[in-house]
Design an enzyme around this catalytic site. Structure first.
Site, PDB file in Angstrom:
ATOM      1  N   LYS A   1     -18.211  41.027  50.465  1.00 23.75           N
ATOM      2  CA  LYS A   1     -19.681  41.766  50.300  1.00 23.75           C
ATOM      3  C   LYS A   1     -20.825  41.590  51.608  1.00 23.75           C
ATOM      4  CE  LYS A   1     -20.201  38.452  46.464  1.00 23.75           C
ATOM      5  NZ  LYS A   1     -20.461  39.426  45.726  1.00 23.75           N
ATOM      6  N   ARG A   2     -21.015  42.562  50.956  1.00 27.72           N
ATOM      7  CA  ARG A   2     -22.118  42.214  52.228  1.00 27.72           C
ATOM      8  C   ARG A   2     -23.177  40.336  53.026  1.00 27.72           C
ATOM      9  NH1 ARG A   2     -27.880  43.617  52.398  1.00 27.72           N
ATOM     10  NH2 ARG A   2     -28.177  43.610  50.059  1.00 27.72           N
TER      11      ARG A   2
ATOM     12  N   LYS B   1     -14.497  44.678  39.446  1.00 28.79           N
ATOM     13  CA  LYS B   1     -13.363  44.879  40.668  1.00 28.79           C
ATOM     14  C   LYS B   1     -12.474  43.781  40.484  1.00 28.79           C
ATOM     15  CE  LYS B   1     -15.972  48.081  43.171  1.00 28.79           C
ATOM     16  NZ  LYS B   1     -16.854  47.848  44.196  1.00 28.79           N
TER      17      LYS B   1
HETATM   18  C1  G1P Z   1     -26.992  46.098  45.565  1.00 28.48           C
HETATM   19  C2  G1P Z   1     -27.338  44.771  45.041  1.00 28.48           C
HETATM   20  C3  G1P Z   1     -25.971  44.095  43.885  1.00 28.48           C
HETATM   21  C4  G1P Z   1     -25.880  45.710  42.884  1.00 28.48           C
HETATM   22  C5  G1P Z   1     -25.547  47.394  43.917  1.00 28.48           C
HETATM   23  C6  G1P Z   1     -24.818  48.133  42.891  1.00 28.48           C
HETATM   24  O1  G1P Z   1     -25.727  45.977  46.691  1.00 28.48           O
HETATM   25  O2  G1P Z   1     -27.536  43.696  45.901  1.00 28.48           O
HETATM   26  O3  G1P Z   1     -26.394  43.568  43.026  1.00 28.48           O
HETATM   27  O4  G1P Z   1     -24.594  45.771  42.370  1.00 28.48           O
HETATM   28  O5  G1P Z   1     -26.389  47.399  44.697  1.00 28.48           O
HETATM   29  O6  G1P Z   1     -26.674  48.448  41.837  1.00 28.48           O
HETATM   30  P1  G1P Z   1     -25.030  45.444  47.631  1.00 28.48           P
HETATM   31  O7  G1P Z   1     -25.892  46.280  48.550  1.00 28.48           O
HETATM   32  O8  G1P Z   1     -25.509  43.553  48.079  1.00 28.48           O
HETATM   33  O9  G1P Z   1     -24.482  45.270  47.783  1.00 28.48           O
END
Ligand code: G1P
Length: 807
Positions: free
Chosen positions: A532-533, A644
């Site tokens: 994740k980011r 996922k």
């Molecule tokens: C952001 C939110 C994450 C969410 C996503 C889509 O993504 O932080 O919780 O699931 O939007 O709604 P992120 O940019 O942090 O990956």
């Protein structure tokens, strides 16, 4: 289509484009030829979808998003057209690998994380449900950066994804529109006493759309993703004669999220936002007028969705067109706008709720600024009698010289939604509580979902095959049918097949890791994944702290009965996010230390894969045993990698945050490892202001050793970064409560280790994860948006299956 026909088409395309035979073709040439064949397979359906829409005049949704992350499209289009098996067989027969050919395609890296990928999952679901819904965004020349590690540091390189062209897009010169920036706008009274804007100076840039077909799953429906690129308008050529002036113009659609730590970057961002909003709204209004309905009926034909705050200018831009170009009275224009617009909030992090200085607004988009001022003034006036001034002052759009984009989006929309139950509740009770008091009926929840076609059918063919042979193929259309797998929870043959599929995927990933990093990993180790980011609230650092604990355990007792583990990371840090970059360096150095320590005997490995993107996710996710979803409770709006990974049979270790809670509810406590503070406990700490990171540090020697490792030389080469991490934890009192959650996290990890050692039990847990993942299909999420927010219906001609998407 028959294999022979596909072959003929491929051959003739290779001749047309390259004048070569199949046998001579390189993967690049095969890719281009095959992609062209695929495009021609849906060309007719694409124009037919448009025609049907014009004839049926059905309501359409437009999803405005600054990010889209479609990933590679070749195999996904083949799958959705029902041609994937045929193409695979054909390539095998011709002694080529379709995968190798598909690999040639560049990822459209027009996003950063969950936000952009969600937008693309929605595009897939909209088309697959036969729903008329289109994307609207920016065609960045370089997208997000390409990540490289140099001495463990993140280095950002341009991602030149368009260099070899983009076979899927179609440039639509005839649909270009002009975007006005700058100048002074005076309001002059006309003969009817109405104030009209008169613009002096300023400049015009041209927005040219590039359309990409969004292919529905075996239903002949092709929606459109429209991405805008900047160009010099023909009439202005003379003003852009120098390379320098042209370059500044081209900067506009060069990269996603230009560095906004300086004034120039800030201005470019605001200009970008206005660019795709104005272009998109202009093209929507132009389309609507073709339908020959009065503008007052617009909300019956058009829904516009503001995805996060970046496109909030949709509100003022639609107002501008209705007022200035179409002479509607303010009240009518406003009523239309609010009915047409809807907004999704994706985070409670204040940093993402954009605010812009009013001076910048006045300079860049003066007419929009006037309109926003007027919306703001009328808002205060309209609600003055109903609500206290203090409440209105907190919720108005212009506060302390800044334009609050979220406020504009909420005031200008009929619907405001969060992306998981907890998140939507927090919006109502905390983050947007003031707005909830004023507009309670606007607030609703739409839990995120994922495109299961990409994340299972495409990414995990070994598992898909096991599913087909065990429960039949209906899950491919109806994800909820994955539930049928529950009947096999105690069936050793099925459990073994699932284990075999996982092992195949792990072997493939191990090979990739070996090739790209040189690190040898054992496919029978636990593959523990956090992708994740990179952000402090997502707590990649907590993961690292547990890794260090295991490292020390093994140093103390080399025979400690820990099942071998490979910790796999994938994450990009925003270029100006200094602390996130420090964490990347720390992870890379911890990896160096552990991977090269012979006393660890390969029991632990740490792998940080470069340049995390959709394609890499497709490699990692099917091979994961453990899914790390360890954000501080209340901070992760939803998460989608959690869904996922669950779908692919990984077992989740999680805090009760975002959609983790709904995952837990779906699979039961016994099939997930929950740990850490709850959201209530976090808020209790905030209320009492009594969190002391130091107290946890002081009383726990294990924690002390781990935290000290950041500064005591245990981990080489992190003098600066280690100190930053150490200080953030102790000097600045650990904003995300890592020290508090450390012990319960380690306990949960220990439970995971024990569970894995009992393979029968582990496989049964994994099976329950797969079986319950159907609920998180984006098809259901999108159906809920369609029913509750957009009020759009499927185009009859494109509903192949009975519409089984509603839960
Ligand atoms: C952001 C939110 C994450 C969410 C996503 C889509 O993504 O932080 O919780 O699931 O939007 O709604 P992120 O940019 O942090 O990956």
């Amino acid at each position: 289509m028959e294999k022979a026909t596909l072959q003929e088409l491929l051959e003739s395309r290779l001749k047309d484009i390259f004048s070569i035979e199949i046998a001579e073709a390189s993967p690049q040439e095969l890719f281009l030829a095959l992609a062209n064949v695929v495009k021609s397979c849906y060309a007719n359906d694409w124009s037919q979808t448009r025609k049907n829409l014009l004839v049926e005049q059905q309501k359409q949704a437009y999803y405005f998003s600054i990010e889209f992350l479609p990933g590679k499209l070749l195999k996904s289009n083949l799958l959705n057209l029902g041609l994937l098996d045929t193409a695979e067989e054909l390539f095998e027969e011709l002694s080529f690998s379709l995968d190798e050919v598909a690999e040639v395609e560049k990822d459209m890296a027009l996003g950063n994380g969950g936000l952009g990928r969600l937008a693309s999952c929605f595009m897939d679901s909209l088309a697959s449900l036969g729903l008329p819904g289109n994307g609207n965004g920016i065609r960045y020349n370089y997208g997000l950066f390409k990540q490289k590690f140099v001495d463990g540091h993140q280095v950002e390189l341009p991602d030149d994804w368009l260099r070899a062209g983009n076979v899927w897009e179609v440039r639509k010169e005839s649909k270009a529109v002009d975007i006005q920036y700058g100048g002074e706008v005076y309001l002059i009274e006309d003969e009817n006493g109405r104030l009209r804007p008169e613009r002096h100076g300023g400049y015009v840039w041209r927005a040219v759309p590039y359309d990409t077909g969004m292919v529905g799953y075996q239903n002949d429906m092709i929606n459109t993703l429209r991405l805008w690129s900047v160009e010099v308008p023909a009439a202005e050529e003379a003003n852009y004669a120098t390379i320098e002036s042209r370059r500044s113009l081209e900067d506009l659609t060069a990269v996603l999220y230009p560095d906004d730590s300086n004034e120039r970057g800030k201005k470019t961002r605001l200009m970008q936002e206005y660019f795709f909003v104005s272009a998109g709204i202009q093209s929507i209004v132009r389309y609507y007028l073709k339908l020959n309905h009065p503008l007052t009926m617009m909300s019956e034909k058009i829904a516009i969705h503001i995805n996060d705050t970046h496109p909030a200018l949709c509100v003022s831009e639609l107002m501008r067109l209705l007022l200035d170009d179409h002479d509607l009275p303010w009240e009518q224009a406003w009523a239309i706008t609010v009915k047409v617009m809807s907004y999704t909030n994706h985070t409670i992090m204040a940093e993402a709720l954009e605010k812009w200085p009013i001076d910048l607004f006045k300079e860049v988009i003066p007419r929009n600024y006037q309109i926003i001022e007027e919306i703001d003034r009328r808002y205060l006036e309209e609600y003055a009698e109903v609500h206290e001034a203090a409440l209105l002052n907190r919720t108005r759009i212009i506060i302390n010289g800044q334009v609050h984009m979220a406020h504009l989006a909420i005031i200008g929309s009929h619907s405001v939604n969060g992306v998981a139950k907890l998140h939507s509740d927090l919006l109502k009770s905390v983050v947007l509580h003031d707005f909830y008091l004023i507009f309670p009926e606007r607030f609703n929840n739409k839990t995120n979902g994922i495109a299961q076609r990409r994340w299972m059918q495409l990414a995990n063919q070994p598992l898909s095959k096991v599913l087909d042979t065990t429960i039949g193929k209906s899950w491919r259309h109806n994800p909820q049918d994955l539930q049928l797998l529950k009947n096999y929870q105690e069936d050793p043959t099925v459990l073994q097949r699932l284990a075999d599929a996982k092992l195949t995927n792990k072997q493939a990933l191990a090979e990739y890791i070996q090739q790209t990093t040189g690190i040898e990993v054992d496919p029978t180790a636990i593959f523990d994944v956090q992708i994740k980011r990179l952000h402090a609230y997502k707590r990649q650092l907590l993961n690292v702290m547990h890794i260090l604990k295991l490292y020390f355990d093994l140093k103390d007792e080399p025979q400690a009965p820990i099942h071998p583990r490979v910790f796999i990371f994938g994450a990009k840090a925003a270029p100006s996010y200094h602390y996130a970059k420090a964490i990347i360096k720390v992870i890379n150095e911890v990896a160096n230390l552990i991977n090269h320590d012979p006393t660890i005997n390969d029991k632990l490995k740490v792998v940080f894969l470069e340049n995390y993107n959709v394609t890499l996710a497709e490699r990692i996710i099917p091979a994961a045993d453990v899914s790390e979803q360890i954000s501080l409770a209340s901070k992760e709006a939803s998460g989608t990698s959690n869904m996922k990974l669950m779908l692919n049979g990984a077992v989740t270790i999680a805090t009760l945050d975002g959609a983790n809670i709904e995952i837990r509810d779906a699979i039961g406590d016994e099939n997930i490892a929950i740990f850490g503070l709850t959201e209530e406990e976090v808020y209790a700490y905030y209320a009492q202001q009594n969190y002391s990171a130091y107290a946890f540090y002081e009383e726990d020697p294990v924690l002390q050793r781990v935290v000290n490792a950041f500064i005591d030389g245990t981990i080489p080469n992190i003098e600066r970064e280690g100190r930053e991490v150490f200080d953030s934890l102790l000097k600045y009192n650990d904003e995300y409560f890592l020290l508090k959650d450390f012990k319960s996290y380690c306990d949960a990890q220990y439970r995971v280790d024990l569970a894995y050692k009992d393979q029968q039990r582990w496989q049964a847990i994994s099976l329950m994860n797969i079986a319950n993942a159907g609920k998180f299909s984006a098809d259901y999420t999108v159906q809920n948006y369609a029913d509750d927010i957009w009020q759009i219906e499927p185009l009859y001609a494109h509903v192949k299956e009975p519409n089984s998407a509603s839960l």
